[in-house]
Design a protein around this motif. Structure first.
Motif, PDB file in Angstrom:
ATOM      1  N   GLU A 334       0.806  -1.173   0.023  1.00 15.10           N
ATOM      2  CA  GLU A 334      -0.136  -0.022  -0.094  1.00 15.10           C
ATOM      3  C   GLU A 334       0.920   1.235  -0.088  1.00 15.10           C
ATOM      4  N   GLU A 335       2.186   1.128   0.451  1.00 14.26           N
ATOM      5  CA  GLU A 335       2.997   2.270   0.399  1.00 14.26           C
ATOM      6  C   GLU A 335       3.920   2.770  -0.833  1.00 14.26           C
ATOM      7  N   ILE A 336       4.348   1.801  -1.118  1.00 15.77           N
ATOM      8  CA  ILE A 336       5.376   1.862  -2.255  1.00 15.77           C
ATOM      9  C   ILE A 336       4.851   2.436  -3.617  1.00 15.77           C
ATOM     10  N   VAL A 337       5.401   3.603  -3.914  1.00 18.05           N
ATOM     11  CA  VAL A 337       4.729   4.341  -5.262  1.00 18.05           C
ATOM     12  C   VAL A 337       5.535   4.088  -6.608  1.00 18.05           C
ATOM     13  N   ALA A 338       6.892   4.330  -6.507  1.00 16.92           N
ATOM     14  CA  ALA A 338       7.695   4.103  -7.451  1.00 16.92           C
ATOM     15  C   ALA A 338       9.180   4.087  -7.067  1.00 16.92           C
ATOM     16  N   VAL A 339       9.929   3.485  -7.896  1.00 18.86           N
ATOM     17  CA  VAL A 339      11.440   3.233  -7.631  1.00 18.86           C
ATOM     18  C   VAL A 339      12.377   3.693  -8.827  1.00 18.86           C
ATOM     19  N   ASN A 340      13.297   4.602  -8.642  1.00 14.18           N
ATOM     20  CA  ASN A 340      14.024   4.834  -9.603  1.00 14.18           C
ATOM     21  C   ASN A 340      15.802   4.599  -9.184  1.00 14.18           C
ATOM     22  N   LYS A 362      12.779   4.830   6.678  1.00 13.42           N
ATOM     23  CA  LYS A 362      14.296   4.214   6.929  1.00 13.42           C
ATOM     24  C   LYS A 362      14.036   2.643   6.987  1.00 13.42           C
ATOM     25  N   ALA A 363      12.838   2.217   7.364  1.00  9.01           N
ATOM     26  CA  ALA A 363      12.613   0.684   7.378  1.00  9.01           C
ATOM     27  C   ALA A 363      12.409   0.304   5.644  1.00  9.01           C
ATOM     28  N   VAL A 364      11.866   1.116   4.730  1.00  5.77           N
ATOM     29  CA  VAL A 364      11.774   0.813   3.511  1.00  5.77           C
ATOM     30  C   VAL A 364      13.148   0.814   2.797  1.00  5.77           C
ATOM     31  N   GLY A 365      14.122   1.901   3.257  1.00  9.60           N
ATOM     32  CA  GLY A 365      15.389   1.752   2.937  1.00  9.60           C
ATOM     33  C   GLY A 365      16.334   0.471   2.994  1.00  9.60           C
ATOM     34  N   MET A 366      16.058   0.141   4.506  1.00 13.12           N
ATOM     35  CA  MET A 366      16.568  -1.111   4.989  1.00 13.12           C
ATOM     36  C   MET A 366      16.095  -2.306   3.953  1.00 13.12           C
ATOM     37  N   MET A 434      24.304   3.579   2.781  1.00 13.80           N
ATOM     38  CA  MET A 434      23.819   4.782   3.747  1.00 13.80           C
ATOM     39  C   MET A 434      22.349   4.886   3.168  1.00 13.80           C
ATOM     40  N   ILE A 435      21.492   5.280   4.024  1.00 13.80           N
ATOM     41  CA  ILE A 435      19.862   5.359   3.639  1.00 13.80           C
ATOM     42  C   ILE A 435      19.924   6.798   4.187  1.00 13.80           C
ATOM     43  N   LEU A 436      19.089   7.749   3.192  1.00  6.55           N
ATOM     44  CA  LEU A 436      18.763   9.036   3.687  1.00  6.55           C
ATOM     45  C   LEU A 436      17.350   9.202   3.384  1.00  6.55           C
ATOM     46  N   ASP A 437      16.988   9.557   4.626  1.00  2.00           N
ATOM     47  CA  ASP A 437      15.501   9.620   4.718  1.00  2.00           C
ATOM     48  C   ASP A 437      14.996  11.259   4.487  1.00  2.00           C
ATOM     49  N   ALA A 438      14.639  11.467   3.130  1.00  2.00           N
ATOM     50  CA  ALA A 438      13.984  12.659   2.679  1.00  2.00           C
ATOM     51  C   ALA A 438      12.404  12.894   2.518  1.00  2.00           C
ATOM     52  N   THR A 439      11.839  12.299   3.588  1.00  3.10           N
ATOM     53  CA  THR A 439      10.374  12.433   3.746  1.00  3.10           C
ATOM     54  C   THR A 439      10.004  13.234   4.807  1.00  3.10           C
TER      55      THR A 439
END
Length: 473
Positions: A334-340, A362-366, A434-439
């Protein structure tokens, strides 16, 4: 929409104004590599290049930059050449979800016109040249290499079709770099544990869909041929090899059959890679070629790669994004919209997602780091809000500059795996990620001042459609 072979696709490119034929005499070096580098420097709408007058090679024709633009990528999928990038992504994802489409088996193929079983000399058969001046030799870099799981040979999905760099080492010998994260590395390990050679078939000059799928990070037991059928919308045609139980793309211009020799290693490289750096020399396996087939007056295809963007970045762009997108959707439907993940084969990935609660991005990035492709790539993952287009880099930079707090939103995980070709890894194959959370922060994260976002004027979406339609005419 399926193209029966490379020549069929070239005819479409020519009809659509996306093929440039060079009839003046050119030298293999430096002209072919230089021209392919130059066309990539001229933007993302460029044509393929067909050279038909190459010094030293009578009647040889070489195609470069076949996949090297978004119009060519759209035409590969049977779409109008001006289809926007984001629309191509979602259409590729839609077709990807139609997997599997069973193959269509044929008894013979056009490449059976000429068969060579004795006195094989690849230097006479193939127009070989260095793409970059520091390359350690001549390379075949856009061929589909077919191998099969040695321990489960009846499993069709565990037959792999991949694209791997191969150095011409002699008249009938090639060096190959089977990266451990890739399927052929697993197959070779299985064969060598048995003390056996690994049968391989190498198909050059294929139609564009199978080359695209061969460069796609599918799951280990997903068939590239059955995925190619899904992408092109009808069963993919294959024919059996004569020396093994391998299946070969029916439309190939040239086919080499042979074996990777168990336990044999020779120096290979250096080679100018997709990272924009030379990879250096390493001890790599060797392929013994036993049989060659080709069409009369075959068309050869080469791939230039170097500092992005080049043809390889278009060929492995969207098809790197979509598997990551599908695998993340399985975890967060329900959450993921698109990936580049178009940048350097996904060493950088940008994910657009909705948020459930503070820390969710951050969990999505992991999760991205633990996908099959993320394990060997995905060195930097940037996560943005659902209303940020990950394919629109100005929007992504806006999110980074206004939403990301260096103290709270930069997560570094030490000493994870990455492909050894990453020049920043140390030792080769190991890197911090590295994960950068820009939300936008949501409860229980309440920092920042984001209560007054600026919305677009009313009617903006309507005008996007009106103006977009006008621009496409």
């Amino acid at each position: 929409m399926a193209y029966k072979d490379l020549r069929d696709f070239l005819a479409t490119l020519e009809k659509e104004g996306q093929l440039l034929t060079i009839s003046d005499e050119v030298k293999p070096e430096p002209d072919l590599g230089a021209a392919a580098r130059a066309i990539s420097n001229l933007g993302d709408q460029t044509p393929a290049l067909l050279f038909n007058n190459i010094y030293g090679y009578k009647n040889a024709r070489v195609v470069m930059n076949l996949h090297g633009s978004w119009p060519n990528h759209a035409l590969m999928m049977g779409l109008p050449k001006n289809t926007p990038l984001k629309e191509q992504f979602f259409e590729f994802a839609r077709r990807y979800s139609q997997f599997p489409v069973p193959v269509q088996r044929e008894e013979t193929a056009p490449f059976h016109e000429v068969e060579i079983t004795e006195n094989i000399n690849l230097f006479e058969i193939l127009p070989v040249f260095r793409l970059n001046q520091g390359d350690g030799g001549f390379y075949i870099d856009k061929a589909c290499v077919i191998s099969r799981d040695v321990n489960d040979p009846e499993h069709f999905g565990k037959q792999n079709v991949g694209i791997y760099r191969m150095q011409v080492k002699g008249k009938d010998r090639l060096g190959i770099q089977p990266v451990p994260q890739h399927d052929i590395g697993i197959h070779l390990r299985q064969a060598e544990e048995r003390g056996e050679n690994l049968p391989v078939a190498i198909a050059l000059g294929c139609e564009p869909v199978i080359s695209t799928v061969a460069a796609t990070p599918l799951l280990y037991d997903q068939s590239e041929y059955e995925m190619a059928g899904a992408i092109q919308g009808e069963p993919y045609k294959v024919v059996k090899a004569k020396l093994s139980d391998l299946d070969i793309p029916w439309g190939a211009e040239v086919v080499l059959e042979g074996e990777i020799l168990a336990g044999v290693r020779e120096f290979e490289g250096p080679f100018g890679e997709f990272t924009g750096h030379y990879s250096g020399g390493r001890s790599m396996p060797v392929i013994q070629i036993k049989r060659v087939y080709h069409r009369k007056n075959p068309i050869f295809e080469h791939l230039y790669l170097g500092m992005p963007w080049t043809e390889v970045d278009y060929m492995i762009g969207i098809n790197t994004c979509v598997p990551l997108y599908q695998q993340l959707k399985e975890a967060f439907p329900e959450e993921i919209v698109a990936v580049n993940a178009m940048y350097t084969h996904g060493l950088v990935a940008i994910i657009s997602t909705k948020r459930r609660y503070g820390g969710f991005a951050k969990a999505v990035g992991m999760r991205a780091l633990t996908t099959p492709h993320g394990l060997g790539y995905c060195k930097l993952v940037i996560v943005v809000d659902e209303d940020v287009d990950p394919f629109n880099l100005p929007q992504v930079m806006w999110a980074l500059s206004t939403k990301m707090h260096p103290k709270h939103d930069a997560v570094i995980i030490p000493d994870l795996s990455v492909l050894p070709l990453d020049p920043g890894s140390n030792p080769a194959g190991i890197t911090h990620k590295m994960i950068l959370d820009a939300t936008t922060p949501v409860a229980p994260e309440t920092r920042g001042h984001y209560s007054q976002p600026l919305d677009s004027p009313l009617g903006t979406e309507k005008w996007e459609k009106i103006l977009g339609d006008m621009l496409r005419k």
